[in-house]
Design a protein around this motif. Structure first.
Motif, PDB file in Angstrom:
ATOM      1  N   TRP A  45       0.812  -1.220   0.000  1.00  0.00           N
ATOM      2  CA  TRP A  45       0.000   0.000   0.000  1.00  0.00           C
ATOM      3  C   TRP A  45       0.849   1.276   0.000  1.00  0.00           C
ATOM      4  CZ3 TRP A  45      -5.301   0.483  -0.175  1.00  0.00           C
ATOM      5  CH2 TRP A  45      -6.027  -0.721  -0.144  1.00  0.00           C
ATOM      6  N   GLU A  46       2.125   1.155  -0.282  1.00  0.00           N
ATOM      7  CA  GLU A  46       3.005   2.321  -0.147  1.00  0.00           C
ATOM      8  C   GLU A  46       2.602   3.459  -1.068  1.00  0.00           C
ATOM      9  OE1 GLU A  46       7.771   3.454  -0.189  1.00  0.00           O
ATOM     10  OE2 GLU A  46       7.112   1.425  -0.701  1.00  0.00           O
ATOM     11  N   ILE A  47       2.357   3.173  -2.343  1.00  0.00           N
ATOM     12  CA  ILE A  47       2.041   4.251  -3.280  1.00  0.00           C
ATOM     13  C   ILE A  47       0.700   4.895  -2.946  1.00  0.00           C
ATOM     14  CG2 ILE A  47       0.996   2.672  -4.969  1.00  0.00           C
ATOM     15  CD1 ILE A  47       2.956   5.965  -5.604  1.00  0.00           C
ATOM     16  N   GLN A  48      -0.284   4.079  -2.512  1.00  0.00           N
ATOM     17  CA  GLN A  48      -1.572   4.655  -2.127  1.00  0.00           C
ATOM     18  C   GLN A  48      -1.410   5.608  -0.943  1.00  0.00           C
ATOM     19  OE1 GLN A  48      -1.069   1.464  -2.800  1.00  0.00           O
ATOM     20  NE2 GLN A  48      -2.830   0.510  -3.828  1.00  0.00           N
ATOM     21  N   LEU A  49      -0.628   5.183   0.039  1.00  0.00           N
ATOM     22  CA  LEU A  49      -0.403   6.025   1.211  1.00  0.00           C
ATOM     23  C   LEU A  49       0.346   7.305   0.845  1.00  0.00           C
ATOM     24  CD1 LEU A  49       0.577   3.301   3.831  1.00  0.00           C
ATOM     25  CD2 LEU A  49      -1.582   4.533   3.670  1.00  0.00           C
ATOM     26  N   LEU A  50       1.313   7.185  -0.045  1.00  0.00           N
ATOM     27  CA  LEU A  50       2.071   8.368  -0.464  1.00  0.00           C
ATOM     28  C   LEU A  50       1.180   9.379  -1.183  1.00  0.00           C
ATOM     29  CD1 LEU A  50       5.378   6.700  -1.742  1.00  0.00           C
ATOM     30  CD2 LEU A  50       5.148   8.218   0.230  1.00  0.00           C
ATOM     31  N   VAL A  51       0.335   8.895  -2.068  1.00  0.00           N
ATOM     32  CA  VAL A  51      -0.542   9.792  -2.817  1.00  0.00           C
ATOM     33  C   VAL A  51      -1.535  10.471  -1.880  1.00  0.00           C
ATOM     34  CG1 VAL A  51      -2.359   9.886  -4.560  1.00  0.00           C
ATOM     35  CG2 VAL A  51      -0.288   8.573  -4.999  1.00  0.00           C
ATOM     36  N   LEU A  52      -2.127   9.708  -0.960  1.00  0.00           N
ATOM     37  CA  LEU A  52      -3.073  10.294  -0.008  1.00  0.00           C
ATOM     38  C   LEU A  52      -2.380  11.279   0.927  1.00  0.00           C
ATOM     39  CD1 LEU A  52      -5.258   7.187   0.924  1.00  0.00           C
ATOM     40  CD2 LEU A  52      -5.917   9.143  -0.474  1.00  0.00           C
ATOM     41  N   TYR A 108       9.006   6.588  -6.963  1.00  0.00           N
ATOM     42  CA  TYR A 108       8.507   5.238  -6.688  1.00  0.00           C
ATOM     43  C   TYR A 108       7.855   4.647  -7.936  1.00  0.00           C
ATOM     44  CZ  TYR A 108       5.744   1.530  -4.446  1.00  0.00           C
ATOM     45  OH  TYR A 108       5.186   0.323  -4.111  1.00  0.00           O
ATOM     46  N   LEU A 109       7.030   5.434  -8.606  1.00  0.00           N
ATOM     47  CA  LEU A 109       6.350   4.941  -9.809  1.00  0.00           C
ATOM     48  C   LEU A 109       7.338   4.675 -10.937  1.00  0.00           C
ATOM     49  CD1 LEU A 109       3.224   7.289  -9.842  1.00  0.00           C
ATOM     50  CD2 LEU A 109       3.248   4.844  -9.332  1.00  0.00           C
ATOM     51  N   SER A 110       8.369   5.488 -11.032  1.00  0.00           N
ATOM     52  CA  SER A 110       9.284   5.365 -12.163  1.00  0.00           C
ATOM     53  C   SER A 110      10.187   4.145 -12.061  1.00  0.00           C
ATOM     54  CB  SER A 110      10.142   6.627 -12.280  1.00  0.00           C
ATOM     55  OG  SER A 110      11.034   6.729 -11.181  1.00  0.00           O
ATOM     56  N   ARG A 111      10.388   3.603 -10.853  1.00  0.00           N
ATOM     57  CA  ARG A 111      11.362   2.518 -10.694  1.00  0.00           C
ATOM     58  C   ARG A 111      10.730   1.136 -10.617  1.00  0.00           C
ATOM     59  NH1 ARG A 111      11.543   1.053  -5.229  1.00  0.00           N
ATOM     60  NH2 ARG A 111      10.575   2.552  -3.818  1.00  0.00           N
ATOM     61  N   HIS A 112       9.414   1.050 -10.748  1.00  0.00           N
ATOM     62  CA  HIS A 112       8.768  -0.251 -10.683  1.00  0.00           C
ATOM     63  C   HIS A 112       8.636  -0.853 -12.074  1.00  0.00           C
ATOM     64  CE1 HIS A 112       7.997   0.500  -6.518  1.00  0.00           C
ATOM     65  NE2 HIS A 112       7.355  -0.665  -6.400  1.00  0.00           N
ATOM     66  N   LEU A 156       0.183  14.216  -8.876  1.00  0.00           N
ATOM     67  CA  LEU A 156       1.350  14.596  -8.082  1.00  0.00           C
ATOM     68  C   LEU A 156       1.987  15.872  -8.637  1.00  0.00           C
ATOM     69  CD1 LEU A 156       2.902  11.052  -7.594  1.00  0.00           C
ATOM     70  CD2 LEU A 156       1.718  12.416  -5.870  1.00  0.00           C
ATOM     71  N   LEU A 157       1.935  16.049  -9.947  1.00  0.00           N
ATOM     72  CA  LEU A 157       2.449  17.283 -10.550  1.00  0.00           C
ATOM     73  C   LEU A 157       1.596  18.477 -10.135  1.00  0.00           C
ATOM     74  CD1 LEU A 157       4.833  17.960 -12.379  1.00  0.00           C
ATOM     75  CD2 LEU A 157       3.270  17.896 -14.327  1.00  0.00           C
ATOM     76  N   ILE A 158       0.272  18.290 -10.046  1.00  0.00           N
ATOM     77  CA  ILE A 158      -0.614  19.344  -9.549  1.00  0.00           C
ATOM     78  C   ILE A 158      -0.236  19.706  -8.112  1.00  0.00           C
ATOM     79  CG2 ILE A 158      -2.988  19.859  -8.850  1.00  0.00           C
ATOM     80  CD1 ILE A 158      -3.978  18.384 -11.261  1.00  0.00           C
ATOM     81  N   HIS A 159       0.047  18.690  -7.308  1.00  0.00           N
ATOM     82  CA  HIS A 159       0.437  18.946  -5.923  1.00  0.00           C
ATOM     83  C   HIS A 159       1.742  19.729  -5.859  1.00  0.00           C
ATOM     84  CE1 HIS A 159      -2.003  15.146  -4.594  1.00  0.00           C
ATOM     85  NE2 HIS A 159      -2.762  16.124  -5.062  1.00  0.00           N
ATOM     86  N   LEU A 160       2.659  19.429  -6.750  1.00  0.00           N
ATOM     87  CA  LEU A 160       3.919  20.175  -6.776  1.00  0.00           C
ATOM     88  C   LEU A 160       3.700  21.632  -7.176  1.00  0.00           C
ATOM     89  CD1 LEU A 160       6.237  17.477  -8.406  1.00  0.00           C
ATOM     90  CD2 LEU A 160       6.466  18.419  -6.102  1.00  0.00           C
ATOM     91  N   GLY A 161       2.594  21.900  -7.862  1.00  0.00           N
ATOM     92  CA  GLY A 161       2.265  23.281  -8.227  1.00  0.00           C
ATOM     93  C   GLY A 161       1.837  24.134  -7.053  1.00  0.00           C
ATOM     94  N   GLY A 162       1.554  23.497  -5.924  1.00  0.00           N
ATOM     95  CA  GLY A 162       1.233  24.245  -4.707  1.00  0.00           C
ATOM     96  C   GLY A 162      -0.157  24.836  -4.700  1.00  0.00           C
ATOM     97  N   GLN A 163      -0.451  25.574  -3.615  1.00  0.00           N
ATOM     98  CA  GLN A 163      -1.772  26.153  -3.402  1.00  0.00           C
ATOM     99  C   GLN A 163      -1.736  27.667  -3.575  1.00  0.00           C
ATOM    100  OE1 GLN A 163      -4.369  24.099  -3.070  1.00  0.00           O
ATOM    101  NE2 GLN A 163      -2.811  22.496  -3.304  1.00  0.00           N
ATOM    102  N   ASP A 164      -2.902  28.220  -3.868  1.00  0.00           N
ATOM    103  CA  ASP A 164      -2.992  29.664  -4.079  1.00  0.00           C
ATOM    104  C   ASP A 164      -2.623  30.450  -2.832  1.00  0.00           C
ATOM    105  OD1 ASP A 164      -3.825  29.085  -6.592  1.00  0.00           O
ATOM    106  OD2 ASP A 164      -5.894  29.755  -6.353  1.00  0.00           O
TER     107      ASP A 164
END
Length: 656
Positions: A14-21, A66-70, A89-97
């Protein structure tokens, strides 16, 4: 042992699910914490916001890695839909207003963030490209591509805001605002005719923002509307606006080209959701992965809707709607702006609080001379000091680092200090340029002259000296015992409270925020020296005995501390003030610094500020906080204080 292995195996599955959440949860926290930190002094909120700000990028980048190395088999078998989360994840890297940068250094490092965008954007594209052979529906690829577009736009927005908030970006924007000011003057003229009260204050704050830009980049330009900006309310609004300019995406939300990109991003996100919801066969994926995907979409909609509502509360949005004569939307924007969730006039206080630190209480060896603990941190510090110093006999200097953190407390911003004393002293300093005689110091003049060397060359020592002496003197003003107490005693006690707040605030700056003061060397050395002196209080008591307690004495002390605050503000650098807009809901010295700039007072403006003048020799382009020459100075006590405050709040009739 088996239980531990089972937990490790479960976590790996469940690592990727936990990371995304976790990445989404951090973004949700940053959205709300970003809007709160501008008006709170909570150290816990600031610390948690800092941790979330640093952790959000780390978690998102780690998840992409994590996604790139599987490899193909492992990923298909475990969670094939996980590749679809890479654009999120790219949207998250864009940050908040509400928060693009945590500090000014983040803005100045915008090139590093640009490099990160290129690297992380390529990584997200690589992960998405790998998903072509792993996702079972071509429509899902189109949906992911649309989310990818939204993510790129979000990230570029963040980079652009960081660059615009850097020192170079501020200089560039200030020059471009020369033409903008003329347009603003023509377009906004009709609005001024109908504006009154708080609306007029808001418009004046917006019109004169170019002057604030110039001050922040240490420009020598004189504000064409300087007679409009001499108001405390306007300055407070402008500090709030400048905070948004430097540390949020406010600039994006009022720039036409970027608004178009923002709409493209929103449309792409909605289209991606429709495609996923309508055309993708969810039975091919696990229920948990589908639920997480829906959570990312719905959470994104929620944050975007909150961002739109937040942008409607902006005074820039309200003015733009008024300019275009969209009256209904303008009324709705004003309703949000002036409500309790926006920028209401009754709560428009910058700073909302200011720090306090009583160094004399720390120096006191007798527990009866120490302040009573006010906060939980002070109670903890009192216990530590009682055990480590009084019982174990540890040198208290070794515990001073704890005192700096625990003995500091914050008080609500005192309107009396800002509106009466600070405003009055700035105006009196400005009037001296027109030939008005300087303030007299009939009681404290000899003391100021005695410590002239400290005032001129060792500001830290001067602050500590006057702080200890002030605390010793203020003990002679007890509160009135009953309602029948003399009015003079009541006034003296009230003045003593104001004086103590100013004295403690200057000590707070010296102990906690020394970079905001004009210090030739480290403040820590001065503070340690005073802690090493055994008879420091006895020496101060000798000087204090020459001051008889009276309303006039304590009032002169209030003016003395106000002048010390003005001197510190006038010597402060623009980049330091910009960097501290985020601290404790804004610092009082920052407001003072901006108010002084409206009168062109301060080292970065037209008239440099010196500490003390003891001879009649005039210095060009200089003005003195303390003028104790032998020349006869006029009595300024009869100046109408209400008229002075009204000048700061209302100003002259504006020419618009």
């Amino acid at each position: 042992m088996q239980a531990t292995e089972g937990l490790v195996k479960l976590f790996n599955e469940w690592e990727i699910q936990l990371l995304v959440l976790l990445s989404f949860a951090l973004q949700l926290f940053l959205f709300y914490a970003g809007s709160l930190r501008r008006r709170t002094s909570s150290g816990f909120l600031r610390f948690s916001t800092w941790m979330a700000y640093l952790g959000a990028d780390f978690v998102a980048v780690y998840a992409l890695g994590y996604l790139s190395r599987h490899d193909q088999d492992e990923t298909r078998e475990a969670n094939p839909l996980a590749f679809f989360w890479a654009p999120f994840l790219l949207i998250h890297l864009g940050g908040q207003d509400t928060i693009t940068a945590f500090s000014m250094e983040d803005n100045n490092l915008w090139l590093r963030h640009l490099l990160n965008l290129l690297v992380q954007g390529f990584l997200a594209l690589y992960v998405f490209w790998k998903s072509i052979g792993k996702l079972h529906n071509a429509v899902l690829l189109v949906s992911g591509a649309l989310v990818f577009v939204a993510g790129i736009i979000k990230y570029v927005e963040r980079i652009w805001c960081l660059e615009a908030g850097s020192q170079r970006g501020l200089e560039s924007r200030r020059r471009s605002m020369q033409e903008w000011r003329e347009t603003m003057r023509n377009v906004t003229g009709m609005i001024f005719l109908d504006a009154a009260g708080y609306a007029l204050t808001v418009l004046e704050a917006l019109v004169t923002m170019r002057h604030v830009m110039g001050v922040l980049v240490s420009s020598g330009d004189v504000c064409a509307y300087s007679h409009l900006t001499g108001r405390v309310k306007v300055a407070r609004l402008q500090l709030g606006l400048m905070y948004d300019e430097l540390y949020t995406k406010a600039l994006v939300l009022r720039t036409r080209s970027w608004l178009i990109f923002r709409h493209i991003s929103q449309i792409s996100f909605v289209a991606a959701f429709v495609l996923f919801h309508v055309t993708v066969d969810k039975r091919r994926y696990t229920k948990a992965d589908v639920a997480i995907t829906y959570s990312l979409f719905i959470g994104g909609f929620f944050i975007e809707a909150s961002s739109v509502l937040n942008s409607m509360m902006s005074p820039w949005t309200w003015k733009m709607l008024k300019d275009h004569k969209w009256e209904r939307l303008a009324k709705f924007s004003w309703f949000l702006f002036s409500s309790d969730i926006g920028w209401p006039e009754k709560k428009q206080r910058w700073p909302c609080s200011f720090g306090q630190y009583n160094f004399r209480s720390w120096l006191a060896s007798n527990s009866s001379d120490r302040d009573q603990p006010r906060t939980f941190g002070q109670r903890v510090m009192a216990v530590v000091r009682r055990v480590m110093v009084d019982l174990v006999h540890v040198n208290k200097k070794k515990l001073f680092w704890m005192s700096k953190a625990l003995d500091t407390w914050y008080m609500d911003a005192d309107e009396l200090i800002i509106d009466k004393y600070v405003a009055k002293e700035i105006i009196l300093l400005a009037k001296e340029l027109d030939g008005t005689p300087a303030r007299e110091w009939p009681i404290l003049g000899s003391l100021l002259e005695f410590i002239e060397a400290q005032l001129d060359s060792d500001f830290a020592t001067a602050i500590v000296t006057m702080h200890v002496l002030t605390e010793l003197h203020l003990r002679r003003y007890p509160p009135p015992s009953d309602m029948a107490a003399a009015a003079a005693d009541d006034v003296a006690f009230s003045l003593a409270q104001v004086c103590r707040k100013l004295s403690n605030y200057m000590m707070y700056l010296l102990v906690v925020q020394p970079s905001m003061l004009p210090l030739p060397f480290s403040s820590l050395r001065v503070l340690e020296d005073f802690q090493s002196k055994e008879n420091v209080e006895v020496e101060m008591q000798i000087a204090e005995d020459d001051l008889s307690p009276s309303k006039e004495t304590v009032e002169e002390m209030v003016y003395m501390w106000t002048r010390l605050l003005l001197y510190a503000a006038g010597k402060s650098r623009a980049e330091i003030q910009a960097a501290h807009l985020t601290s404790t809901g804004g610092e009082l010295i920052t407001l003072v610094w901006l108010l002084m700039s409206f009168s062109e007072l301060g080292d970065s403006r037209l008239w440099a500020l010196r500490m003390i003048k003891t001879s009649d020799t005039d210095s060009a382009k200089e003005i003195y906080a303390f003028n104790i020459t032998n020349q006869q100075a006029a009595d300024i006590s009869n100046i109408d204080e209400d008229e002075v405050v009204e000048e700061f709040f209302l100003g002259e009739e504006n020419e618009l």
